[in-house]
Design a protein around this motif. Sequence first.
Motif, PDB file in Angstrom:
ATOM      1  N   VAL A 212       0.876  -1.319   0.117  1.00 19.29           N
ATOM      2  CA  VAL A 212      -0.076   0.104   0.005  1.00 19.29           C
ATOM      3  C   VAL A 212       0.792   1.334   0.035  1.00 19.29           C
ATOM      4  CG1 VAL A 212      -1.792   1.282   1.334  1.00 19.29           C
ATOM      5  CG2 VAL A 212      -1.845  -1.285   1.269  1.00 19.29           C
ATOM      6  N   MET A 213       0.550   2.251  -0.895  1.00 22.97           N
ATOM      7  CA  MET A 213       1.299   3.370  -0.974  1.00 22.97           C
ATOM      8  C   MET A 213       0.323   4.532  -0.398  1.00 22.97           C
ATOM      9  SD  MET A 213       4.205   2.720  -2.687  1.00 22.97           S
ATOM     10  CE  MET A 213       4.554   4.353  -3.191  1.00 22.97           C
ATOM     11  N   SER A 214       1.042   5.508   0.331  1.00 23.11           N
ATOM     12  CA  SER A 214       0.570   6.542   0.556  1.00 23.11           C
ATOM     13  C   SER A 214       0.119   7.668  -0.208  1.00 23.11           C
ATOM     14  CB  SER A 214       1.441   7.597   1.765  1.00 23.11           C
ATOM     15  OG  SER A 214       2.677   7.875   1.324  1.00 23.11           O
ATOM     16  N   ALA A 215      -0.408   8.396  -0.071  1.00 17.46           N
ATOM     17  CA  ALA A 215      -1.072   9.654  -1.010  1.00 17.46           C
ATOM     18  C   ALA A 215       0.268  10.427  -1.343  1.00 17.46           C
ATOM     19  CB  ALA A 215      -2.112  10.547  -0.460  1.00 17.46           C
ATOM     20  N   GLY A 216       0.465  10.986  -2.481  1.00 14.01           N
ATOM     21  CA  GLY A 216       1.370  11.969  -2.738  1.00 14.01           C
ATOM     22  C   GLY A 216       1.146  13.209  -2.334  1.00 14.01           C
ATOM     23  N   PRO A 217       2.146  14.241  -2.271  1.00 17.28           N
ATOM     24  CA  PRO A 217       3.579  13.945  -2.980  1.00 17.28           C
ATOM     25  C   PRO A 217       4.422  13.222  -1.987  1.00 17.28           C
ATOM     26  CG  PRO A 217       3.287  16.358  -2.389  1.00 17.28           C
ATOM     27  CD  PRO A 217       1.907  15.516  -2.299  1.00 17.28           C
ATOM     28  N   ALA A 218       5.686  12.849  -2.413  1.00 23.57           N
ATOM     29  CA  ALA A 218       6.488  11.764  -1.492  1.00 23.57           C
ATOM     30  C   ALA A 218       6.023  10.821  -1.217  1.00 23.57           C
ATOM     31  CB  ALA A 218       7.199  12.980  -0.630  1.00 23.57           C
ATOM     32  N   SER A 219       5.142  10.100  -2.014  1.00 26.28           N
ATOM     33  CA  SER A 219       4.632   8.856  -1.424  1.00 26.28           C
ATOM     34  C   SER A 219       5.609   7.742  -1.292  1.00 26.28           C
ATOM     35  CB  SER A 219       3.681   8.210  -2.971  1.00 26.28           C
ATOM     36  OG  SER A 219       3.068   7.200  -2.442  1.00 26.28           O
ATOM     37  N   ARG A 220       5.103   6.887  -0.205  1.00 29.43           N
ATOM     38  CA  ARG A 220       5.952   5.899   0.074  1.00 29.43           C
ATOM     39  C   ARG A 220       5.217   4.615   0.586  1.00 29.43           C
ATOM     40  NH1 ARG A 220       4.334   8.854   4.170  1.00 29.43           N
ATOM     41  NH2 ARG A 220       3.987   8.134   6.180  1.00 29.43           N
ATOM     42  N   PRO A 221       5.926   3.497   0.722  1.00 25.98           N
ATOM     43  CA  PRO A 221       4.931   2.265   1.175  1.00 25.98           C
ATOM     44  C   PRO A 221       4.684   2.593   2.709  1.00 25.98           C
ATOM     45  CG  PRO A 221       7.069   1.638  -0.146  1.00 25.98           C
ATOM     46  CD  PRO A 221       7.096   2.888   0.206  1.00 25.98           C
ATOM     47  N   ILE A 222       3.399   2.275   3.117  1.00 26.44           N
ATOM     48  CA  ILE A 222       3.071   2.339   4.402  1.00 26.44           C
ATOM     49  C   ILE A 222       2.306   1.062   4.599  1.00 26.44           C
ATOM     50  CG2 ILE A 222       2.764   4.780   4.495  1.00 26.44           C
ATOM     51  CD1 ILE A 222      -0.422   4.313   3.968  1.00 26.44           C
ATOM     52  N   GLY A 223       2.202   0.133   3.915  1.00 26.55           N
ATOM     53  CA  GLY A 223       1.789  -1.276   4.553  1.00 26.55           C
ATOM     54  C   GLY A 223       2.188  -2.391   3.522  1.00 26.55           C
ATOM     55  N   ASP A 224       2.533  -3.428   3.820  1.00 24.75           N
ATOM     56  CA  ASP A 224       2.868  -4.466   3.146  1.00 24.75           C
ATOM     57  C   ASP A 224       2.383  -5.822   3.866  1.00 24.75           C
ATOM     58  OD1 ASP A 224       4.229  -6.828   1.863  1.00 24.75           O
ATOM     59  OD2 ASP A 224       6.280  -5.547   2.011  1.00 24.75           O
ATOM     60  N   PHE A 225       1.358  -6.574   3.105  1.00 31.11           N
ATOM     61  CA  PHE A 225       0.324  -7.534   3.611  1.00 31.11           C
ATOM     62  C   PHE A 225       0.685  -8.933   2.809  1.00 31.11           C
ATOM     63  CE2 PHE A 225      -1.440  -3.654   4.414  1.00 31.11           C
ATOM     64  CZ  PHE A 225      -2.271  -3.692   5.766  1.00 31.11           C
ATOM     65  N   ALA A 226       0.871  -9.964   3.592  1.00 24.97           N
ATOM     66  CA  ALA A 226       1.033 -11.191   2.890  1.00 24.97           C
ATOM     67  C   ALA A 226      -0.422 -11.756   2.750  1.00 24.97           C
ATOM     68  CB  ALA A 226       1.686 -12.132   3.865  1.00 24.97           C
ATOM     69  N   ILE A 227      -0.551 -12.149   1.515  1.00 24.96           N
ATOM     70  CA  ILE A 227      -1.920 -12.838   1.288  1.00 24.96           C
ATOM     71  C   ILE A 227      -1.716 -14.063   1.108  1.00 24.96           C
ATOM     72  CG2 ILE A 227      -3.625 -12.815  -0.675  1.00 24.96           C
ATOM     73  CD1 ILE A 227      -3.017 -10.363   0.379  1.00 24.96           C
ATOM     74  N   ASP A 228      -2.253 -14.858   2.342  1.00 21.66           N
ATOM     75  CA  ASP A 228      -2.048 -16.243   2.531  1.00 21.66           C
ATOM     76  C   ASP A 228      -3.444 -17.081   2.200  1.00 21.66           C
ATOM     77  OD1 ASP A 228      -3.637 -14.927   4.456  1.00 21.66           O
ATOM     78  OD2 ASP A 228      -2.601 -16.095   6.264  1.00 21.66           O
ATOM     79  N   ILE A 229      -3.954 -16.696   1.133  1.00 27.34           N
ATOM     80  CA  ILE A 229      -5.054 -17.659   0.540  1.00 27.34           C
ATOM     81  C   ILE A 229      -4.433 -18.436  -0.128  1.00 27.34           C
ATOM     82  CG2 ILE A 229      -7.142 -17.445  -0.644  1.00 27.34           C
ATOM     83  CD1 ILE A 229      -7.247 -14.388  -0.050  1.00 27.34           C
ATOM     84  N   PRO A 230      -4.773 -19.956  -0.070  1.00 26.01           N
ATOM     85  CA  PRO A 230      -4.191 -21.044  -0.911  1.00 26.01           C
ATOM     86  C   PRO A 230      -4.447 -20.731  -2.333  1.00 26.01           C
ATOM     87  CG  PRO A 230      -5.490 -21.849   1.065  1.00 26.01           C
ATOM     88  CD  PRO A 230      -5.705 -20.529   0.930  1.00 26.01           C
ATOM     89  N   ARG A 231      -3.409 -21.226  -3.174  1.00 21.93           N
ATOM     90  CA  ARG A 231      -3.659 -21.354  -4.562  1.00 21.93           C
ATOM     91  C   ARG A 231      -3.900 -22.743  -4.826  1.00 21.93           C
ATOM     92  NH1 ARG A 231      -1.900 -16.676  -6.973  1.00 21.93           N
ATOM     93  NH2 ARG A 231      -0.703 -15.007  -5.612  1.00 21.93           N
ATOM     94  N   PRO A 232      -4.492 -23.016  -6.230  1.00 19.88           N
ATOM     95  CA  PRO A 232      -4.654 -22.074  -7.129  1.00 19.88           C
ATOM     96  C   PRO A 232      -5.966 -21.422  -6.759  1.00 19.88           C
ATOM     97  CG  PRO A 232      -5.393 -24.061  -7.883  1.00 19.88           C
ATOM     98  CD  PRO A 232      -4.290 -24.392  -6.700  1.00 19.88           C
TER      99      PRO A 232
END
Length: 271
Positions: A212-232
């Motif tokens: 997840v990126m923040s609103a600009g200007p000078a946007s940066r990542p503010i969240g990183d979420f692992a998606i642990d839903i099985p595949r396929p």
Amino acid sequence: MSSAAIDLQGVACTFVSKDAPGQRYTAVEGVDLQVQAGEFVSVVGPTGCGKSTLLNVAAGLLEPSKGSARIFGEPLTGINTRAGYMFQSESLMPWRTGIQNVMAGLQFRGVPERQAREQADDWLRRVGLGGFGDRYPHQMSGGMRKRTSLAQTLVLDPDIILMDEPFSALDIQTRQLMENEVLQLWAEKKKAVLFITHDLDEAIAMSDRVVVMSAGPASRPIGDFAIDIPRPRDVAEVKTTPRFLELHAAIWAVLRDEVLKGYQQQLRKVA
């Protein structure tokens, strides 16, 4: 030293402002982002938060003002030759048929005509367009053009696939078909994918991680979420599962305020 397929460290990109000549605008700043080999990572955020800017840095189309970009541990200088780029806008050459468009990249690399045609024909079949290679882009539906663009990207067998909102212009049914098509093809060879989208549902349904990126200007990542839903996964069916709904709520809780900030910034620009 990181051997990630894509490794952005402390990346900042500053441009001359279009709205105020002489002033500078920082699109992204202090961005650390890694995509491992075989990993499918989506980036979401408000309009104008620099998502496509990061994709262009990873493609070697844009040199960062600060920071570094490494591809499989090597500094990126110039175009990233290990990446294939699928654009949001139409990228097919209107004077070429479908198969000629898919062949183009191979021909530019010096692959003999017959071999290039065979590989292009094989990829058209793999994306469900066997027998349609003689059609020109204006004779294709939007979904067919996207499938041709996908074949055009994958025929080169890139180690990294960069996708900039590739399905945003499609109707929902065609979009879901294309999303499942990409997941099926990705599962065969597990390339590294950096996927840009405004659609949180799409990001969760397709990805291993959502950034997840923040609103600009000078946007940066503010969240990183692992998606642990099985595949396929089937992108339509997975959206009804309890875990999908939990992840959506958690990510939206971070993203919502940034979207509102981005919306207010757009209103001020209009005013």
